[in-house]
Design a protein around this motif. Sequence first.
Motif, PDB file in Angstrom:
ATOM      1  N   ALA A  37      -7.698   9.992 -10.819  1.00 53.77           N
ATOM      2  CA  ALA A  37      -6.883   8.888 -11.672  1.00 53.77           C
ATOM      3  C   ALA A  37      -6.779   7.577 -10.854  1.00 53.77           C
ATOM      4  O   ALA A  37      -6.830   6.450 -11.680  1.00 53.77           O
ATOM      5  CB  ALA A  37      -5.394   9.559 -11.988  1.00 53.77           C
ATOM      6  N   ILE A  38      -6.761   7.543  -9.702  1.00 54.33           N
ATOM      7  CA  ILE A  38      -6.765   6.408  -9.136  1.00 54.33           C
ATOM      8  C   ILE A  38      -8.088   5.646  -9.338  1.00 54.33           C
ATOM      9  O   ILE A  38      -8.253   4.385  -9.280  1.00 54.33           O
ATOM     10  CB  ILE A  38      -6.408   6.274  -7.506  1.00 54.33           C
ATOM     11  N   ASN A  39      -9.070   6.558  -8.785  1.00 54.22           N
ATOM     12  CA  ASN A  39     -10.561   6.087  -9.190  1.00 54.22           C
ATOM     13  C   ASN A  39     -10.828   5.468 -10.293  1.00 54.22           C
ATOM     14  O   ASN A  39     -11.558   4.313 -10.481  1.00 54.22           O
ATOM     15  CB  ASN A  39     -11.545   6.873  -8.631  1.00 54.22           C
ATOM     16  N   GLU A  40     -10.617   6.170 -11.357  1.00 55.28           N
ATOM     17  CA  GLU A  40     -10.774   5.785 -12.624  1.00 55.28           C
ATOM     18  C   GLU A  40     -10.218   4.184 -12.976  1.00 55.28           C
ATOM     19  O   GLU A  40     -10.640   3.303 -13.749  1.00 55.28           O
ATOM     20  CB  GLU A  40     -10.268   6.863 -13.956  1.00 55.28           C
ATOM     21  N   ALA A  41      -9.091   4.191 -12.645  1.00 52.48           N
ATOM     22  CA  ALA A  41      -8.082   2.761 -12.794  1.00 52.48           C
ATOM     23  C   ALA A  41      -8.675   1.964 -12.126  1.00 52.48           C
ATOM     24  O   ALA A  41      -8.900   0.828 -12.686  1.00 52.48           O
ATOM     25  CB  ALA A  41      -6.487   3.186 -12.483  1.00 52.48           C
ATOM     26  N   ARG A  42      -9.105   2.209 -10.983  1.00 51.76           N
ATOM     27  CA  ARG A  42      -9.915   1.097  -9.903  1.00 51.76           C
ATOM     28  C   ARG A  42     -11.197   0.581 -10.576  1.00 51.76           C
ATOM     29  O   ARG A  42     -11.377  -0.539 -10.678  1.00 51.76           O
ATOM     30  CB  ARG A  42     -10.228   1.589  -8.364  1.00 51.76           C
ATOM     31  N   TRP A  43     -12.005   1.453 -11.033  1.00 51.14           N
ATOM     32  CA  TRP A  43     -13.333   1.253 -11.625  1.00 51.14           C
ATOM     33  C   TRP A  43     -13.125   0.524 -13.091  1.00 51.14           C
ATOM     34  O   TRP A  43     -13.973  -0.410 -13.187  1.00 51.14           O
ATOM     35  CB  TRP A  43     -14.255   2.335 -11.885  1.00 51.14           C
TER      36      TRP A  43
ATOM     37  N   ALA B 120     -10.747  -1.584 -13.414  1.00 54.13           N
ATOM     38  CA  ALA B 120     -10.324  -2.765 -13.170  1.00 54.13           C
ATOM     39  C   ALA B 120     -11.354  -3.649 -12.704  1.00 54.13           C
ATOM     40  O   ALA B 120     -11.473  -4.938 -12.792  1.00 54.13           O
ATOM     41  CB  ALA B 120      -9.019  -2.681 -12.359  1.00 54.13           C
ATOM     42  N   ASP B 121     -12.236  -3.115 -11.735  1.00 57.40           N
ATOM     43  CA  ASP B 121     -13.276  -3.685 -11.016  1.00 57.40           C
ATOM     44  C   ASP B 121     -14.424  -2.632 -10.533  1.00 57.40           C
ATOM     45  O   ASP B 121     -14.086  -1.678  -9.592  1.00 57.40           O
ATOM     46  CB  ASP B 121     -12.523  -4.189  -9.686  1.00 57.40           C
ATOM     47  N   PRO B 122     -15.533  -2.560 -11.414  1.00 60.98           N
ATOM     48  CA  PRO B 122     -16.344  -1.705 -11.147  1.00 60.98           C
ATOM     49  C   PRO B 122     -17.224  -1.773  -9.736  1.00 60.98           C
ATOM     50  O   PRO B 122     -17.828  -0.844  -9.396  1.00 60.98           O
ATOM     51  CB  PRO B 122     -17.704  -2.029 -12.108  1.00 60.98           C
ATOM     52  N   THR B 123     -16.773  -2.705  -9.129  1.00 61.61           N
ATOM     53  CA  THR B 123     -17.397  -2.782  -7.447  1.00 61.61           C
ATOM     54  C   THR B 123     -16.302  -2.591  -6.581  1.00 61.61           C
ATOM     55  O   THR B 123     -16.610  -2.329  -5.221  1.00 61.61           O
ATOM     56  CB  THR B 123     -17.575  -4.104  -7.095  1.00 61.61           C
ATOM     57  N   SER B 124     -15.014  -1.909  -7.152  1.00 61.83           N
ATOM     58  CA  SER B 124     -14.085  -1.463  -6.113  1.00 61.83           C
ATOM     59  C   SER B 124     -14.540  -0.075  -5.406  1.00 61.83           C
ATOM     60  O   SER B 124     -15.334   0.624  -5.739  1.00 61.83           O
ATOM     61  CB  SER B 124     -12.659  -1.237  -6.884  1.00 61.83           C
TER      62      SER B 124
ATOM     63  N   LEU C 215       0.915  -1.258  -0.053  1.00 61.77           N
ATOM     64  CA  LEU C 215      -0.077   0.151  -0.024  1.00 61.77           C
ATOM     65  C   LEU C 215       0.793   1.190  -0.056  1.00 61.77           C
ATOM     66  O   LEU C 215       0.583   2.399  -0.754  1.00 61.77           O
ATOM     67  CB  LEU C 215      -0.870  -0.021   1.156  1.00 61.77           C
ATOM     68  N   LYS C 216       1.851   1.158   0.707  1.00 64.46           N
ATOM     69  CA  LYS C 216       2.872   2.490   0.830  1.00 64.46           C
ATOM     70  C   LYS C 216       3.526   2.658  -0.752  1.00 64.46           C
ATOM     71  O   LYS C 216       3.474   3.559  -0.971  1.00 64.46           O
ATOM     72  CB  LYS C 216       3.780   2.190   1.793  1.00 64.46           C
ATOM     73  N   ALA C 217       3.849   1.616  -1.324  1.00 60.73           N
ATOM     74  CA  ALA C 217       4.584   1.796  -2.757  1.00 60.73           C
ATOM     75  C   ALA C 217       3.304   2.333  -3.747  1.00 60.73           C
ATOM     76  O   ALA C 217       3.777   3.068  -4.378  1.00 60.73           O
ATOM     77  CB  ALA C 217       4.911   0.322  -3.022  1.00 60.73           C
ATOM     78  N   GLU C 218       2.165   1.764  -3.765  1.00 59.74           N
ATOM     79  CA  GLU C 218       1.033   2.218  -4.434  1.00 59.74           C
ATOM     80  C   GLU C 218       0.784   3.704  -4.052  1.00 59.74           C
ATOM     81  O   GLU C 218       0.366   4.517  -5.088  1.00 59.74           O
ATOM     82  CB  GLU C 218      -0.494   1.487  -4.113  1.00 59.74           C
ATOM     83  N   PHE C 219       0.592   4.017  -2.641  1.00 63.36           N
ATOM     84  CA  PHE C 219       0.590   5.426  -2.305  1.00 63.36           C
ATOM     85  C   PHE C 219       1.755   6.363  -2.927  1.00 63.36           C
ATOM     86  O   PHE C 219       1.302   7.508  -3.695  1.00 63.36           O
ATOM     87  CB  PHE C 219       0.359   5.686  -0.842  1.00 63.36           C
TER      88      PHE C 219
ATOM     89  N   ASP D 184      -4.115  14.722  -4.288  1.00 68.45           N
ATOM     90  CA  ASP D 184      -4.821  15.875  -4.671  1.00 68.45           C
ATOM     91  C   ASP D 184      -6.002  15.399  -5.556  1.00 68.45           C
ATOM     92  O   ASP D 184      -5.973  14.308  -5.895  1.00 68.45           O
ATOM     93  CB  ASP D 184      -4.213  17.042  -5.221  1.00 68.45           C
ATOM     94  N   ASP D 185      -6.887  16.309  -5.749  1.00 71.80           N
ATOM     95  CA  ASP D 185      -8.405  15.784  -6.510  1.00 71.80           C
ATOM     96  C   ASP D 185      -7.727  14.942  -7.835  1.00 71.80           C
ATOM     97  O   ASP D 185      -8.482  13.985  -8.290  1.00 71.80           O
ATOM     98  CB  ASP D 185      -9.017  17.104  -6.920  1.00 71.80           C
ATOM     99  N   ASP D 186      -6.819  15.651  -8.743  1.00 68.26           N
ATOM    100  CA  ASP D 186      -6.395  14.991  -9.770  1.00 68.26           C
ATOM    101  C   ASP D 186      -5.812  13.495  -9.750  1.00 68.26           C
ATOM    102  O   ASP D 186      -6.160  12.579 -10.562  1.00 68.26           O
ATOM    103  CB  ASP D 186      -5.452  15.801 -10.665  1.00 68.26           C
ATOM    104  N   GLU D 187      -4.986  13.204  -8.739  1.00 70.80           N
ATOM    105  CA  GLU D 187      -4.427  12.178  -8.494  1.00 70.80           C
ATOM    106  C   GLU D 187      -5.714  11.242  -8.001  1.00 70.80           C
ATOM    107  O   GLU D 187      -5.598   9.974  -8.329  1.00 70.80           O
ATOM    108  CB  GLU D 187      -3.452  12.096  -7.418  1.00 70.80           C
ATOM    109  N   VAL D 188      -6.468  11.526  -7.122  1.00 69.81           N
ATOM    110  CA  VAL D 188      -7.441  10.803  -6.689  1.00 69.81           C
ATOM    111  C   VAL D 188      -8.365  10.341  -7.824  1.00 69.81           C
ATOM    112  O   VAL D 188      -8.851   9.164  -8.021  1.00 69.81           O
ATOM    113  CB  VAL D 188      -8.476  11.474  -5.614  1.00 69.81           C
TER     114      VAL D 188
END
Length: 179
Positions: free
Chosen positions: A87-93, A95-99, A65-69, A81-85
């Motif tokens: 990007a993370i949420n788009e990548a998560r969704w 990969a898995d729409p239920t993430s 988790l520290k490496a991912e962060f 920040d908002d842009d980084e968040v």
Amino acid sequence: MIRRPLAVFALALTLSACAHHGPGDGPPDGSGRERNAGPPPGQALLRYDADHDGKLTWAEINAGLKAEFEAADKNHSGCLDDDEVRAINEARWAADPTSTPLVDWQHTGCIGYRNFAAAPLSLFQQLDGNHDGVLTPEEIKGGKAKEEKDERKPEGRRGRGGQGGGQGGGPPGGGPGGP
């Protein structure tokens, strides 16, 4: 008098339609999950299994988790920040729409490591049935681990403040790992 038999027939037809289950739907199959519910939630945590032994330790999940962060924190501010968040949420969704999405609950424009890691660490703690800081394949699949006999003294109040006033950081039960 025709209305009553017609009403009974309509009610019976409605109830039979509600009771019909096709392949893949219906009541749980004994695992507590619907048959087509997908992999167990703990399966997603295996990406942090650094030594690929099928077990996940508290140290492995924290390191992952520290490496991912750090990788997501493009400007190395210690804060997403908002842009980084986004990007993370788009990548998560993707990969898995239920993430679980990251959310800035404090509305500060910043998500620190603690909030970033909260959901996976909470899931780890929930699945760690014997509180030893290691998820076994059985625990990852959602089964209960065998409770190990705890030789420690019963937990009770210690002084005025209970068990202490630290931030914690380790797995429940005081297993290996922590801050």
